[in-house]
Design a protein around this motif. Structure first.
Motif, PDB file in Angstrom:
ATOM      1  N   HIS A   3       0.825  -1.214   0.000  1.00  0.00           N
ATOM      2  CA  HIS A   3       0.000   0.000   0.000  1.00  0.00           C
ATOM      3  C   HIS A   3       0.860   1.266   0.000  1.00  0.00           C
ATOM      4  N   TRP A  27       0.850   3.748   2.114  1.00  0.00           N
ATOM      5  CA  TRP A  27       1.169   4.361   3.400  1.00  0.00           C
ATOM      6  C   TRP A  27       2.671   4.253   3.701  1.00  0.00           C
ATOM      7  N   CYS A  28       3.169   5.236   4.428  1.00  0.00           N
ATOM      8  CA  CYS A  28       4.606   5.297   4.743  1.00  0.00           C
ATOM      9  C   CYS A  28       5.016   4.123   5.636  1.00  0.00           C
ATOM     10  N   CYS A  75       3.389   3.522   9.306  1.00  0.00           N
ATOM     11  CA  CYS A  75       2.109   4.238   9.435  1.00  0.00           C
ATOM     12  C   CYS A  75       1.098   3.355  10.163  1.00  0.00           C
ATOM     13  N   HIS A 110      -2.048   3.413  10.082  1.00  0.00           N
ATOM     14  CA  HIS A 110      -3.272   3.088   9.348  1.00  0.00           C
ATOM     15  C   HIS A 110      -3.273   1.623   8.888  1.00  0.00           C
ATOM     16  N   CYS A 113      -5.102  10.285   3.883  1.00  0.00           N
ATOM     17  CA  CYS A 113      -4.321   9.047   3.976  1.00  0.00           C
ATOM     18  C   CYS A 113      -5.216   7.907   4.447  1.00  0.00           C
ATOM     19  N   SER A 114      -5.931   8.162   5.553  1.00  0.00           N
ATOM     20  CA  SER A 114      -6.746   7.114   6.162  1.00  0.00           C
ATOM     21  C   SER A 114      -7.804   6.597   5.206  1.00  0.00           C
ATOM     22  N   ARG A 124      -7.733   6.104   2.183  1.00  0.00           N
ATOM     23  CA  ARG A 124      -7.249   5.179   1.168  1.00  0.00           C
ATOM     24  C   ARG A 124      -7.544   3.726   1.543  1.00  0.00           C
ATOM     25  N   ASN A 160      -4.324  10.395  13.597  1.00  0.00           N
ATOM     26  CA  ASN A 160      -2.859  10.523  13.630  1.00  0.00           C
ATOM     27  C   ASN A 160      -2.438  11.970  13.935  1.00  0.00           C
ATOM     28  N   CYS A 190       1.872   8.776  13.012  1.00  0.00           N
ATOM     29  CA  CYS A 190       2.267   9.278  11.694  1.00  0.00           C
ATOM     30  C   CYS A 190       3.733   9.687  11.822  1.00  0.00           C
ATOM     31  N   ASP A 225       1.935  -3.512   7.223  1.00  0.00           N
ATOM     32  CA  ASP A 225       1.972  -3.849   5.803  1.00  0.00           C
ATOM     33  C   ASP A 225       1.476  -5.267   5.517  1.00  0.00           C
TER      34      ASP A 225
END
Lengths: 267, 69
Positions: free
Chosen positions: A14, A16-17, A20, A22, A51-52, A54, A121, A200, B59
């Motif tokens: 995904h 997201w960093c 993250c 999320h 972000c969330s 997504r 976050n 975050c 992830d």
């Protein structure tokens, strides 16, 4: 792993960093849904922007990625036309309480059967780290280079005051509780609000010198405590987590159906 | 409940972003990041199958497979 069945693997990894929170919410959510045993076809996930939001793209349910702050409005539309479906509305802190603040409080007041997940976050991540209504006094953000002077909302108090019939707070660190709380929220007949505190590391963490994703997870551990704990009495700055409100009130779709039936009889 | 017996750690290296959350919070220090910042199970014999890594992975990149699964 239960996750495989409920996610759209073709979109992974995904966006997201690294670190993250999320993703941890997504992880907890698929486990909650597996525990309940819901069919993918019976779930509608409606999200806004951020972000969330997504998350809706990554879940293999019926998903709607709608406009900023208005996810609840779209979700209410879906629920009113198909009350048999299970509605999940993941939102970010800014999406839910700033842009969509009015939708949020009125959805709480109506007690319509759906689950709003506020992934808090404390920052607008997608647009570059602006302060959000949950950043809080004294925090740093790209739009508050000399610290933020706005006080933060308390999502739990706000949802409670607005009349939500299920209100809970969880964190991305306490993963053994997270799926259970989400499960109870989804099972609850009425409007459920679950605030999940997520790290975050890219924006909030970097701006506020909170360290790496791991350090931020450690902070979630040390800065929160279960509801009514002794630690809270000794240190009032701790944030309580757990289920704050769980009560039964007439549900909106059921009440509306009754009105329809009365109107059809003409009295 | 019977004690879970480890079959293996299934790690999706394409999905792992190397945040290190699983490594840090593993109660038995089973996991480490390699030179590419991807997680590897270096001490699988110490794993107690608590699955905290699996639950905390943002992830969905790690799965603890047990004989009971």
């Amino acid at each position: 792993m239960p996750a495989r069945e409920y996610i759209r693997e073709r979109f992974f990894p995904h966006i997201w960093c690294p670190g993250c929170g999320h993703g941890i919410v997504l992880n907890g959510l698929v486990r909650a849904i597996e525990n309940i045993g819901l069919k993918k076809n019976d779930i509608v996930m409606v999200s806004g922007i951020g972000c969330s939001s997504r998350i809706a793209g990554y879940m293999d349910f019926h998903t709607l990625h709608t406009i900023h702050g208005r996810a609840l409005a779209f979700a209410i539309g879906v629920k009113m036309s198909r009350p048999d479906l299970t509605l999940l509305v993941p939102m970010g802190d800014g999406d839910a309480l700033s842009i969509g603040g009015n939708h949020f409080i009125h959805a709480c007041r109506r007690n319509i059967d759906m689950t709003a997940i506020v992934m808090n976050n404390r920052v607008y991540g997608m647009t570059g780290g602006q302060y959000s209504p949950l950043s809080g006094y004294g925090t740093m953000a790209t739009t508050a280079p000399y610290t933020n002077i706005d006080q933060a909302f308390d999502v739990v108090s706000m949802a409670t005051a607005a009349g939500a019939t299920f209100v809970a707070r969880a964190t991305a660190y306490h993963v053994q509780q997270l799926p259970g709380i989400l499960e109870e929220a989804i099972r609850h007949k009425g409007f459920s609000v679950v605030e999940v505190m997520t790290p975050c590391p890219t924006y909030f963490g970097r701006k506020n010198k909170e360290g790496s994703a791991v350090d931020m997870m450690e902070n979630l551990k040390t800065r929160t405590t279960p509801i009514g704990s002794k630690a809270k009495q000794e240190n009032p700055s701790l944030i309580e987590r757990g289920i704050f409100v769980k009560k039964e009130l007439p549900e909106y779709c059921a009440e509306y159906q009754r009105i329809v039936e009365r109107a059809m009889k003409g009295k | 409940m019977a004690k879970l017996k480890l079959k293996g750690h299934l790690i999706n290296r394409d999905w792992c972003k190397g945040c290190g959350i699983c490594v840090h919070f593993c109660p038995r220090k089973v996991l480490e990041l390699d030179e590419f910042d991807k997680v590897v199970a270096v001490r699988p014999q110490d794993c107690v199958c608590c699955k905290l890594c699996e639950l905390r992975c943002p992830d969905l990149a790690i799965e603890v497979q047990t004989e009971q699964d």
